[in-house]
Design a protein around this motif. Structure first.
Motif, short mmCIF file in Angstrom:
data_model
loop_
_atom_site.label_atom_id
_atom_site.label_comp_id
_atom_site.label_asym_id
_atom_site.label_seq_id
_atom_site.Cartn_x
_atom_site.Cartn_y
_atom_site.Cartn_z
N HIS A 80 53.22 73.29 51.48
CA HIS A 80 53.81 72.55 50.35
C HIS A 80 55.31 72.37 50.55
CE1 HIS A 80 54.67 71.38 46.19
NE2 HIS A 80 55.69 72.21 46.26
N ARG A 81 55.99 73.44 50.97
CA ARG A 81 57.43 73.35 51.18
C ARG A 81 57.76 72.34 52.27
NH1 ARG A 81 60.55 77.15 48.68
NH2 ARG A 81 59.58 79.08 47.93
N GLU A 82 57.00 72.35 53.35
CA GLU A 82 57.24 71.40 54.44
C GLU A 82 56.98 69.97 53.97
OE1 GLU A 82 54.81 72.76 57.63
OE2 GLU A 82 56.23 74.33 58.24
N LEU A 83 55.95 69.80 53.15
CA LEU A 83 55.66 68.47 52.61
C LEU A 83 56.79 68.00 51.71
CD1 LEU A 83 53.71 66.10 52.25
CD2 LEU A 83 52.62 67.38 50.39
N MET A 84 57.32 68.90 50.88
CA MET A 84 58.42 68.53 50.00
C MET A 84 59.68 68.18 50.80
SD MET A 84 57.21 68.46 47.04
CE MET A 84 58.74 68.23 46.13
N ARG A 85 59.95 68.93 51.87
CA ARG A 85 61.09 68.60 52.71
C ARG A 85 60.92 67.24 53.35
NH1 ARG A 85 61.34 74.30 53.87
NH2 ARG A 85 59.82 74.07 55.54
N THR A 86 59.69 66.97 53.82
CA THR A 86 59.40 65.66 54.42
C THR A 86 59.58 64.56 53.38
OG1 THR A 86 57.83 66.63 55.98
CG2 THR A 86 57.66 64.26 55.58
N ASN A 87 59.09 64.80 52.16
CA ASN A 87 59.25 63.80 51.10
C ASN A 87 60.71 63.57 50.77
OD1 ASN A 87 56.51 63.40 50.85
ND2 ASN A 87 56.25 64.82 49.15
N ASP A 88 61.51 64.65 50.77
CA ASP A 88 62.94 64.50 50.50
C ASP A 88 63.61 63.65 51.58
OD1 ASP A 88 62.75 66.02 48.25
OD2 ASP A 88 63.44 67.88 49.18
N ILE A 89 63.23 63.89 52.84
CA ILE A 89 63.79 63.11 53.94
C ILE A 89 63.38 61.65 53.83
CG2 ILE A 89 63.73 62.77 56.44
CD1 ILE A 89 63.42 65.82 56.71
N LEU A 90 62.09 61.42 53.55
CA LEU A 90 61.60 60.04 53.43
C LEU A 90 62.25 59.34 52.24
CD1 LEU A 90 57.79 60.53 54.20
CD2 LEU A 90 59.54 59.54 55.70
N SER A 91 62.44 60.08 51.14
CA SER A 91 63.10 59.48 49.98
C SER A 91 64.53 59.10 50.31
CB SER A 91 63.08 60.47 48.80
OG SER A 91 61.76 60.72 48.38
N ALA A 92 65.22 60.00 51.04
CA ALA A 92 66.60 59.70 51.43
C ALA A 92 66.66 58.48 52.32
CB ALA A 92 67.21 60.91 52.13
N ILE A 93 65.69 58.39 53.25
CA ILE A 93 65.64 57.22 54.13
C ILE A 93 65.36 55.96 53.33
CG2 ILE A 93 64.32 56.13 56.00
CD1 ILE A 93 63.95 58.93 57.18
N ALA A 94 64.41 56.05 52.39
CA ALA A 94 64.02 54.89 51.60
C ALA A 94 65.15 54.40 50.72
CB ALA A 94 62.80 55.21 50.75
N LEU A 95 66.06 55.29 50.32
CA LEU A 95 67.15 54.93 49.41
C LEU A 95 68.48 54.73 50.13
CD1 LEU A 95 66.35 57.43 46.50
CD2 LEU A 95 65.75 55.00 46.65
N SER A 96 68.45 54.73 51.47
CA SER A 96 69.68 54.61 52.24
C SER A 96 69.65 53.37 53.11
CB SER A 96 69.86 55.86 53.12
OG SER A 96 71.00 55.75 53.93
N ASP A 97 70.79 52.70 53.19
CA ASP A 97 70.92 51.54 54.07
C ASP A 97 71.20 52.02 55.48
OD1 ASP A 97 71.42 48.72 54.79
OD2 ASP A 97 73.48 49.42 55.04
N GLU A 114 74.83 53.38 55.93
CA GLU A 114 74.55 54.71 55.41
C GLU A 114 74.93 54.86 53.94
OE1 GLU A 114 76.33 57.59 57.99
OE2 GLU A 114 74.98 57.15 59.65
N LEU A 115 75.07 53.73 53.26
CA LEU A 115 75.29 53.75 51.81
C LEU A 115 73.96 53.76 51.08
CD1 LEU A 115 78.07 51.01 51.44
CD2 LEU A 115 78.40 53.49 51.65
N ASN A 116 74.00 54.02 49.78
CA ASN A 116 72.82 53.79 48.95
C ASN A 116 72.43 52.33 49.04
OD1 ASN A 116 72.81 56.49 47.78
ND2 ASN A 116 74.63 55.84 46.66
N ASN A 117 71.12 52.06 49.04
CA ASN A 117 70.67 50.67 49.16
C ASN A 117 70.28 50.09 47.80
OD1 ASN A 117 68.16 51.77 48.61
ND2 ASN A 117 67.41 51.57 50.69
N ARG A 118 69.72 48.91 47.83
CA ARG A 118 69.39 48.22 46.57
C ARG A 118 68.28 48.95 45.81
NH1 ARG A 118 68.73 41.68 45.97
NH2 ARG A 118 68.24 41.63 43.74
N ARG A 119 67.35 49.54 46.53
CA ARG A 119 66.31 50.31 45.86
C ARG A 119 66.91 51.49 45.10
NH1 ARG A 119 61.32 52.19 49.46
NH2 ARG A 119 61.09 49.92 49.50
#
Length: 336
Positions: free
Chosen positions: A151-168, A172-177
């Motif tokens: 679960h912890r590894e999944l949450m870390r992966t989700n955090d990384i993917l969320s950061a990627i999804a919200l980053s240009d 490297e700024l926040n993106n439109r999403r």
């Protein structure tokens, strides 16, 4: 093993189990004598696994409390019974054991174990039986800790993917999403606190000419340099986004229309006054145009109308000659 276990139960339960657990697994082990004392510890420390005395109604209630809280629900809860004598025929009844297991699982426990400490006559258990009990307990703890680790590894992966999804990826700024998520939140905060907020929309002037003259790699580098200069010259409470292409949006919390205009003016000056060293051979002079809008009572909760007004003022600034800021619904002009 880098893991933590909390034991919850009466004095006899804790005394028996604490030694047993420490001989079976290499974890940080803490104890709580009652569920009421356990909950503050669980909330503060968030142990990987909680082992509760099974024959206590309050243990079932603690399981429910843990599983009902989203930020705690991943904690592995094991209910454990360690009967030491033949208290009643029910203690040795398979039907009774199944009933206890069902109640435990229904109340949020991830697992239930029945490990009697004596036989039906109150005599000590054979050594082989104790060894198998220890093996079962150790295996159940290891299984729970694996689930928590996954679960912890999944949450870390989700955090990384969320950061990627919200980053240009370019700036490297926040993106439109990220803006679509953050703008409604700031609008709500502004209204709940009765504070001002404004939006600043920026556009790099004549950016197409840079791409056409020097190529897209130079244009990309120019955007990176502009992004860096903007980012390092904002106030702590300001949030910068790449809106798309050569457009940027800045959310200015706690900022009224006049103050937002001053922020836009300062950024125009910071961009336009000093050339950008794109490489060893090329210095580019660039300017920006900006539109400002401030939140009012008629704006929608998502901030769409607020953003639209900032965009309209940006268009006015570009039509008026660029390298300037226009703010307010009335189209107040201010050269950069």
């Amino acid at each position: 093993m880098d893991a933590s276990i909390l034991l919850v139960g009466g004095d006899d339960f804790l005394a028996t189990l604490l030694v047993r657990i420490r001989n079976l697994v290499s974890c940080t082990v803490e104890v709580a004598p009652s569920p009421n004392e356990a909950m503050p510890l669980i909330q503060a420390q968030q142990p990987d696994l909680v082992i509760l005395q099974g024959n206590q109604t309050v243990s079932l209630e603690l399981c429910r409390q843990i599983k009902e809280q989203t930020r705690l629900a991943w904690i592995y809860c094991l209910l454990l019974d360690l009967p030491t004598s033949k208290l009643a025929e029910a203690w040795q009844d398979d039907f009774w054991i199944m009933k206890c297991r069902a109640e435990a699982l229904e109340n949020g426990a991830d697992a239930y174990l029945w490990l009697p400490q004596s036989d039906a006559n109150g005599a000590a258990l054979p050594k082989d039986t104790v060894m198998q009990q220890d093996r079962l307990l150790s295996a159940q703890i290891a299984s729970g800790l694996r689930m928590v680790k996954n679960h912890r590894e999944l949450m870390r992966t989700n955090d990384i993917l969320s950061a990627i999804a919200l980053s240009d990826p370019l700036t490297e700024l926040n993106n439109r999403r990220a803006l679509d998520w953050e703008l409604p939140r700031q609008v709500q905060n502004s209204r709940s606190r009765s504070e001002q907020m404004s939006v600043l929309m920026l556009d790099v002037d004549y950016f197409k000419n840079i791409n056409d003259t020097y190529g897209h790699p130079i244009g990309d580098r120019a955007l990176q340099l502009i992004s860096g200069r903007l980012r390092h010259n904002l106030r702590f409470r300001d949030t910068l986004f790449r809106y798309g292409g050569e457009e940027f949006v800045i959310l200015l919390s706690g900022t009224d229309a006049q103050e937002a205009l001053l922020v836009g003016r300062r950024l125009c000056r910071l961009i336009g006054d000093q050339p950008f060293a794109v490489n060893d051979d090329l210095n580019l002079e660039m300017t920006i145009s900006a539109g400002v809008a401030s939140l009012n009572d008629s704006d929608d909760s998502k901030g769409a109308s607020l953003l639209q007004r900032a965009d309209q003022n940006l268009l006015r600034a570009k039509a008026a000659g660029r390298n300037r800021v226009i703010g307010g619904q009335e189209g107040l002009k201010d050269k950069g």
